[in-house]
Scaffold this active site. Structure first.
Site, mmCIF file in Angstrom:
data_model
loop_
_atom_site.group_PDB
_atom_site.id
_atom_site.type_symbol
_atom_site.label_atom_id
_atom_site.label_comp_id
_atom_site.label_asym_id
_atom_site.label_seq_id
_atom_site.Cartn_x
_atom_site.Cartn_y
_atom_site.Cartn_z
ATOM 1 N N LYS A 157 -28.855 -14.999 -13.082
ATOM 2 C CA LYS A 157 -27.411 -14.918 -13.342
ATOM 3 C C LYS A 157 -27.059 -13.683 -14.185
ATOM 4 O O LYS A 157 -27.939 -12.925 -14.564
ATOM 5 C CB LYS A 157 -26.943 -16.220 -14.006
ATOM 6 C CG LYS A 157 -27.329 -17.485 -13.224
ATOM 7 C CD LYS A 157 -26.517 -17.673 -11.938
ATOM 8 C CE LYS A 157 -27.098 -18.657 -10.939
ATOM 9 N NZ LYS A 157 -27.190 -20.049 -11.336
HETATM 10 C C1 LIG Z 1 -27.447 -21.538 -11.068
HETATM 11 C C2 LIG Z 1 -26.425 -22.520 -10.619
HETATM 12 C C3 LIG Z 1 -26.284 -23.792 -11.196
HETATM 13 C C4 LIG Z 1 -27.281 -24.385 -12.150
HETATM 14 O O1 LIG Z 1 -27.596 -23.626 -13.221
HETATM 15 P P1 LIG Z 1 -29.048 -23.821 -13.926
HETATM 16 O O2 LIG Z 1 -28.883 -23.016 -15.158
HETATM 17 O O3 LIG Z 1 -30.040 -23.247 -12.959
HETATM 18 O O4 LIG Z 1 -29.240 -25.256 -14.170
HETATM 19 C C5 LIG Z 1 -25.232 -24.577 -10.798
HETATM 20 N N1 LIG Z 1 -24.367 -24.177 -9.862
HETATM 21 C C6 LIG Z 1 -24.483 -22.983 -9.250
HETATM 22 C C7 LIG Z 1 -23.475 -22.598 -8.220
HETATM 23 C C8 LIG Z 1 -25.528 -22.126 -9.597
HETATM 24 O O5 LIG Z 1 -25.671 -20.959 -8.958
#
Ligand SMILES: *Cc1c(COP(=O)(O)O)cnc(C)c1O
Length: 406
Positions: free
Chosen positions: A205
């Site tokens: 991210k």
């Molecule tokens: C990455 C992601 C999540 C979850 O985040 P984590 O930190 O991996 O638990 C939830 N929704 C979307 C759309 C994501 O891309």
């Protein structure tokens, strides 16, 4: 020859941290950028008195909330925990329905199940694959309690339309903005557009803390509920108790240990300083892709609404088998063979075996998402990509597209 060069390079320069290994020919679809300032920030916390819930947590919460334009942020151990906390704060429970787009990561819907509620899948808009407000309207029932907006790829949803539906029906609007830190809709920042907005700090991210997540909100009561929820349902944290010199605490609800550490928050604070530059780089890479694929029939980038500023967590194209003479799976294989780490985001959630069995969902429920799923590919997109990496992706995609049968 090559080996000698590599050794020389290694000797003459300090190693660049956290670049995808140069020996691996694969350009990944995403990769974190960690620099020496990040390493120093983490090391500093390790030498301090607080390594879990200390001053860095609050500092990171305030920094993300300020960046997103909201009053409060509540840091938790990952993005999925953030969605769980947001759904909890929204009061989701057994018998409640939450409308969730079909085109997303399973966690967007799983958080509703954690609380005994039912996710109801809505189809997405053909052009951008974000939730279709008309489909949300069509899925409302007297049990609907909230709408989960997912800013798929980093493209904000149509928040004016979603807000209007939420207000008319007394629903909470929750945003899964895991892809959209730094995105804007009609000049307003993602973070200010929903009642509760979740971010993820997973390494793929925009900002990473290894694992981590946050919910931002302007509502202090919702923020308080989430602070209690992340700490076993206990109403004061250890730091506050230490400052007040008291041992007394009360567990007022059933919560979890979803705390994020000071070690991680120090990394997040350091990462956030580089976010404006990283977003600019992502947008520049997207512009190069857009330009290259505009002249390439059969490779169709998702469209971007003039109302938004895209944050480009992902760059997704549709491949048209009729034009390139191979389907998505074949294009995926050929690109992987060429060292391009393409990926597919996502299998529509209602098609996963768990959902089919548990909720009886099936093919045909969300035709736009299902059709898109057959054709989409995510191309490499991360700020540390060099211009040469971008060129390599464009060339490889061009070779795939031009290999078509006449
Ligand atoms: C990455 C992601 C999540 C979850 O985040 P984590 O930190 O991996 O638990 C939830 N929704 C979307 C759309 C994501 O891309």
């Amino acid at each position: 020859m090559r080996k000698k060069e590599t050794t020389r390079r290694r000797k003459s320069r300090t190693p660049r941290l956290s670049r995808p290994a140069k020996t691996a020919a694969m350009i990944p679809y995403a990769h974190q950028s960690i620099d020496e300032a990040d390493v120093r920030a983490v090391a500093e916390v390790l030498r301090s008195d607080w390594i879990t819930t200390g001053p860095k947590v609050q500092e990171f919460e305030e920094a993300i909330a300020a960046f997103a334009g909201t009053r409060a942020g509540v840091a938790v151990s990952n993005g999925t925990a953030a969605l769980h906390a947001a759904a909890y704060a929204a009061g989701i429970g057994p018998g409640d329905e939450v409308i969730v787009p079909a085109m997303t990561f399973a966690a967007s819907a799983n958080c509703v199940l954690y609380l005994g509620g039912t996710p109801v899948f809505a189809d997405v808009l053909e052009r951008s694959l974000v939730i279709d407000p008309a489909q949300v309207e069509a899925k409302l029932t007297p049990r609907t309690k909230a709408i989960m907006a997912v800013d798929y790829t980093g493209h904000p949803c149509d928040y004016d339309a979603l807000r209007s539906i939420a207000d008319r029906h007394g629903l909470l609007l929750i945003a899964d903005a895991a892809h959209a830190l730094g995105a804007e809709y009609k000049g307003r920042k993602v973070g200010t557009l929903a009642d509760l907005t979740m971010f993820s700090f997973h390494p793929v991210k925009h900002v990473t803390t290894g694992e981590g997540g946050m919910v931002v909100t302007d509502d202090p009561e919702l923020a308080d509920r989430m602070r209690i929820f992340r700490n076993h349902g206990i109403s004061t944290d250890a730091r506050v108790r230490a400052e007040k010199g008291t041992w007394y605490y009360e567990m007022v609800d059933l919560g979890y240990n979803y705390r994020l550490t000071d070690i991680q928050c120090a990394l997040g604070i350091s990462q956030l300083r580089k976010l404006p530059r990283a977003l600019a780089r992502r947008r520049a890479i997207a512009a190069r892709y857009d330009e290259a694929f505009a002249r390439l029939p059969g490779i169709e980038p998702l469209s971007v609404s003039p109302d938004v500023r895209h944050a480009y967590h992902l760059y997704v194209v549709r491949v048209d088998p009729a034009r390139i003479g191979m389907d998505r799976d074949a294009a995926f294989r050929v690109l992987r063979e060429k060292g391009i780490g393409v990926n597919v985001h996502y299998i529509p959630v209602h098609l996963h075996p768990y959902y089919r069995t548990r909720l009886g969902t099936h093919t045909g429920m969300c035709p736009v998402a299902e059709a898109a799923y057959q054709r989409i590919l995510s191309l490499p997109m991360y700020p540390a990509m060099t211009d040469a990496d971008v060129r390599r992706v464009i060339d490889a995609v061009g070779q795939v597209a031009r290999a078509r049968v006449p």
